[in-house]
Design an enzyme around this catalytic site. Structure first.
Site, short mmCIF file in Angstrom:
data_model
loop_
_atom_site.label_atom_id
_atom_site.label_comp_id
_atom_site.label_asym_id
_atom_site.label_seq_id
_atom_site.Cartn_x
_atom_site.Cartn_y
_atom_site.Cartn_z
N GLY A 186 0.14 -21.32 -5.37
CA GLY A 186 1.02 -21.21 -4.68
C GLY A 186 1.33 -19.85 -4.16
O GLY A 186 2.11 -19.11 -4.88
N PRO A 187 1.18 -19.44 -2.82
CA PRO A 187 1.83 -17.96 -2.44
C PRO A 187 3.00 -17.96 -1.90
O PRO A 187 3.39 -17.50 -0.76
CB PRO A 187 0.64 -17.75 -1.43
CG PRO A 187 0.23 -18.70 -0.83
CD PRO A 187 0.59 -19.91 -1.88
N GLY B 40 6.21 -24.18 -5.77
CA GLY B 40 7.60 -24.70 -5.15
C GLY B 40 8.37 -25.51 -6.42
O GLY B 40 7.81 -25.59 -7.36
N HIS C 279 20.31 10.31 9.73
CA HIS C 279 18.96 10.95 9.93
C HIS C 279 18.64 11.71 8.68
O HIS C 279 19.31 12.55 8.18
CB HIS C 279 18.52 11.54 11.04
CG HIS C 279 17.15 12.20 11.10
ND1 HIS C 279 16.08 11.55 11.41
CD2 HIS C 279 16.75 13.41 10.78
CE1 HIS C 279 14.98 12.11 11.38
NE2 HIS C 279 15.52 13.41 10.67
#
Length: 484
Positions: free
Chosen positions: A182-183, A272, A449
């Site tokens: 399950g990824p 899941g 920045h």
């Protein structure tokens, strides 16, 4: 704590003391003093005990190991890195237990007369019965029973060497090898963490999905980057998984086209989770159930049909995230507490983060929803982080961000990202979406920045141009600073 066999009469019964259940209890208690919080298992939320927190503790250890191994590019030599698997797991468990302790303190602060430790099922829409036969007559009920791991069919029959998220964090030390089935979100987080901690890892999936990524281009990019660290086949063919004394053997079709059998110490089922509703006997409520056996409900009120039953958290199978469970619990509890005065509650802009490296974030409408609801009325802006200044300085310059906006209005609709610091960029974008900002309005916000967020500005500028609102993006834009 209630434990006698006399029938209990309450205005509101909340089934489940997890994140949603405790939120529902507190919200209902603001409207009525007659609220009973029922828990059939151990106290401690999924997040604290077997989800968010222990997985992040393991990821933190993995990040430390990964950074120590990758200092040479900065001119820094680190020698003789060793990983003490027992020490890693000891810290995971120690800190996990600390987080669980905070939850237990919250539970203990609830008056004992408002708590019942018992498994219950519905006798009818207003009557619950415990496994010992005690009746609970409730005018309103909130279902907040959470979820349980799903087991892929190929793994059925395994026992001693099968792990789920409810057992993997209790290992005394790191495994030597791990096959992850399950990824999805948890599968990818744990697979990468284990790999970075020296565990041999291979990930097997079905259907091509990776950690919930909707955009095919981003998913393909993530597949390439993650495969540089460990074996990942999101569309694997696995013929069998057999258990033996020393572990398991996985017989699968390798990506190179050859069938092979490979041994692993453990298998992790990460396919899941599913709503934990089987024991409630919901058929006795008369509620309409969907194909997965979940009551049909209004996601703005959490009310099931026109009944006095509400549902919240993972049990609803809506959005299985902690902040969503908390919101749903609050809405369900408020409406149960003041019933029949039902009011819609605030549902926030969808936001999901996956703590792989690079991280994954999705905000607002995803690509599938956009194609369904906006069709040809949206555009996408793109930025790659491979040449983004701040990301390159830190050698974290892998990733893609896509942002989506609506033609005509210029409204920001959503985004998907696989890249550095996605957890932070995701929050900025979720706030912008919830404030219904336009792309132009977002570009009026300050950008420092050099920061990773300058990549977001590049994507927004690209989107604004494609919405026919702004000019083309200027390559090597010097008003932004070099490498912005």
């Amino acid at each position: 704590m209630l434990n006698d066999m006399k029938p209990i009469h309450v205005n509101v019964a909340v089934i489940g003391a997890g994140t949603a259940g405790m939120g529902a209890y507190r919200a209902a208690r603001a409207h009525t003093d007659s609220v009973l919080l029922i828990e059939g298992d151990v106290y401690g939320t999924t997040c604290a005990r077997v989800g968010c927190m222990p997985s992040k503790l393991l990821i933190a250890a993995a990040e430390a190991a990964h950074q120590a191994r990758h200092t040479e590019a900065f001119g820094v030599q680190v020698k003789d890195i060793t990983i003490d698997g027992a020490a890693v797991m000891a810290r995971v468990q120690r800190e996990r237990n600390r987080f669980v302790g905070f939850v237990l303190e919250t539970v203990e602060a609830i008056p004992p007369c408002d708590r019942l430790k018992a498994k219950v099922s519905f006798q009818d829409a207003n009557t619950l019965v415990t496994e010992h036969g005690q009746l609970i007559h409730a005018q309103r009920v909130v279902i907040a029973t959470g979820s349980i791991p799903m087991l892929p069919p190929v793994l059925k029959g395994l026992s001693a060497h099968l792990l789920t998220n409810e057992s993997v964090f209790d290992l005394p030390t790191l495994p030597t090898s791990l096959a992850v089935f399950g990824p999805g979100i948890l599968g990818m987080e744990l697979a990468q963490a284990m790999s970075r901690l020296g565990v041999k890892v291979k990930v097997f999936g079905v259907g091509g999905g990776i950690a919930g990524i909707r955009d095919p281009a981003i998913r393909d990019y993530a597949n390439k980057v993650l495969n540089e660290e460990f074996y990942l086949d999101a569309s694997a063919q696995v013929k069998s998984v057999k258990e033996w004394a020393g572990g398991v053997e996985v017989h699968y079709l390798h990506r190179d086209g050859a069938w092979q059998t490979e041994p692993f110490e453990y298998v992790l089922a990460a396919a899941g989770r599913t709503p934990n509703l089987a024991g409630l006997v919901l058929e006795n409520t008369g509620l309409q159930l969907n194909e997965r056996g979940v009551p049909v409900f209004d996601r703005f009120t959490q009310q099931c049909g026109s009944s006095a039953i509400f549902i919240a958290g993972d049990a609803s199978n809506d959005i299985p995230l902690l902040h969503e469970a908390a919101d749903q619990g609050r809405i369900a509890g408020e409406n149960a507490g003041r019933y029949p005065d039902i009011q819609p509650g605030l549902r926030r802009t969808p936001l999901a983060v996956v703590f792989t490296d690079p991280q994954i974030a999705s905000v607002g409408f995803n690509l599938k929803q956009l194609n369904q609801q906006f069709k040809d009325r949206f555009a996408e802006g793109l930025v790659s982080f491979e040449d983004q200044g701040r990301s390159r300085v830190m050698l974290r310059n892998k990733g893609i961000l896509k942002v989506y906006g609506e033609h005509g209005s210029g409204l920001f609709l959503g985004a998907e990202m696989f890249g550095p610091a996605a957890e932070h960029t995701g929050h900025l974008l979720a706030w912008a979406a919830q404030q219904r900002m336009t792309v132009s309005g977002m570009l009026e916000m300050p950008f420092y920045h050099p920061v990773i967020e300058e990549g977001l500005r590049t994507a927004l500028r690209d989107l604004n141009h494609k919405l026919r609102i702004g000019p083309p993006v200027i390559e090597r834009c010097m008003d932004c600073g070099p490498g912005a």
